[in-house]
Design a protein around this motif. Structure first.
Motif, short mmCIF file in Angstrom:
data_model
loop_
_atom_site.label_atom_id
_atom_site.label_comp_id
_atom_site.label_asym_id
_atom_site.label_seq_id
_atom_site.Cartn_x
_atom_site.Cartn_y
_atom_site.Cartn_z
N SER A 1 -3.71 9.83 -2.70
CA SER A 1 -3.04 9.43 -3.93
C SER A 1 -3.96 8.71 -4.90
N LEU A 2 -4.84 7.84 -4.39
CA LEU A 2 -5.70 7.04 -5.26
C LEU A 2 -7.08 7.65 -5.46
N LEU B 1 0.82 -1.21 0.00
CA LEU B 1 0.00 0.00 0.00
C LEU B 1 0.85 1.26 0.00
N GLU B 2 1.98 1.23 0.70
CA GLU B 2 2.86 2.41 0.72
C GLU B 2 3.53 2.64 -0.64
N TRP C 1 -9.74 -5.23 -0.29
CA TRP C 1 -9.67 -4.14 0.68
C TRP C 1 -10.46 -4.47 1.93
N LEU D 1 -10.64 3.17 -3.47
CA LEU D 1 -9.85 2.19 -2.72
C LEU D 1 -10.38 0.77 -2.89
N LEU E 1 1.98 2.50 -3.55
CA LEU E 1 1.03 3.00 -4.55
C LEU E 1 1.12 4.52 -4.68
N LYS F 1 -4.01 5.26 5.57
CA LYS F 1 -5.28 5.36 4.86
C LYS F 1 -5.48 6.76 4.29
N LEU G 1 -3.43 7.01 1.16
CA LEU G 1 -4.04 6.29 0.04
C LEU G 1 -5.22 7.05 -0.54
#
Length: 266
Positions: free
Chosen positions: A238-239, A197-198, A256, A244, A200, A232, A235
């Motif tokens: 960024s996403l 996850l880090e 997820w 998610l 992404l 979180k 994320l």
């Protein structure tokens, strides 16, 4: 039997009998005529995977390669890593939007249901390390200017563990082409989850990362409590806040709902 604790559930390495008229060697001799979508699922490869991987480096026609259910081990995958580098060095492609040049012809590689480890034993580096090192080889690629052409990598049901997930995370962090990764059924645990996850970035908004069935702890360990909320939030930034969960809405992360972050408010 708790199958979620297992990687490589269907992937025991074995040697199979092959009919004389269907020998792998006959196929290897005609590699120049292989189709773009080439499948070696199951029995065709497990007898002599090393020979196949040596030939794969020479091909310039294959883009989608299926090597699932072959009992391939770390030695074979090390040869595959060499083939990826050879293929990339011999087949430089056009520049993407005039900026980033892709290297090689391989777009999809399926290695699911095999026998691939992070580290076989204390003296032998596992196949996953060789594979990821090949995909980050700076003697071939120029970071920011060129990248390996691989778009999809399926490693479901192998033996990655947390360390193998960390290796995959290194590739995800640097490769703007690789957008479909399946590492389900690999027992990566919370430690491996955090690394994935880090890694992404905002360019992963169109990605699909499958992390299902990986033995995530239902509650984060106390030592990581303070970090989950920050992860979180990162994320979501960024996403995208609505991108998610890939299980129901076509988002980035398949599985997820199985992760500790699904219950974290951030």
């Amino acid at each position: 039997l708790n199958c979620q604790r297992m990687g490589g559930v269907f992937s025991r390495k074995r040697v199979l009998w092959v009919p004389v008229n269907e020998k792998l060697q006959d196929t290897l001799e005609t590699y120049k005529q292989w189709d773009a979508k080439t499948s070696f699922i199951g029995w065709k490869v497990c007898n002599d995977g090393i020979s196949l991987c040596k030939v794969l480096g020479k091909t310039s026609t294959v883009s989608d390669l299926d090597l699932s259910f072959n009992g391939l081990g770390d030695k074979e995958v090390k040869e595959l890593a060499n083939a990826i580098k050879e293929n990339a060095s011999k087949n430089p492609g056009p520049k993407d939007d005039g900026k980033l040049q892709e290297l090689g012809t391989f777009k999809k590689i399926n290695l699911s249901n095999n026998h691939i480890h992070f580290q076989r034993d204390s003296e032998m580096q596992g196949g996953i390390c060789s594979l990821t090192q090949a995909l980050m080889d700076n003697s071939i690629r120029r970071p920011g200017f060129s990248e390996f052409s691989l778009r999809e990598l399926n490693l479901a049901n192998n033996y990655l563990g947390p360390e193998g997930a960390t290796e995959i995370a290194k590739v995800l962090k640097t490769n703007r082409y690789l957008m479909r990764v399946d590492i389900s059924w690999n027992n990566i645990g919370n430690e491996g989850l955090v690394q994935i996850l880090e890694s992404l970035r905002s360019f992963h908004r169109a990605a699909r990362i499958n992390i299902r069935n990986n033995m995530f702890e239902p509650q984060p360990p106390e030592s990581l409590d303070s970090g989950w909320e920050g992860l979180k939030r990162s994320l979501r930034k960024s996403l995208g806040p609505d991108n998610l969960d890939g299980d129901a809405r076509g988002g980035v992360i398949l599985g997820w709902s199985e992760t500790p972050l699904a219950a974290v408010k951030a």
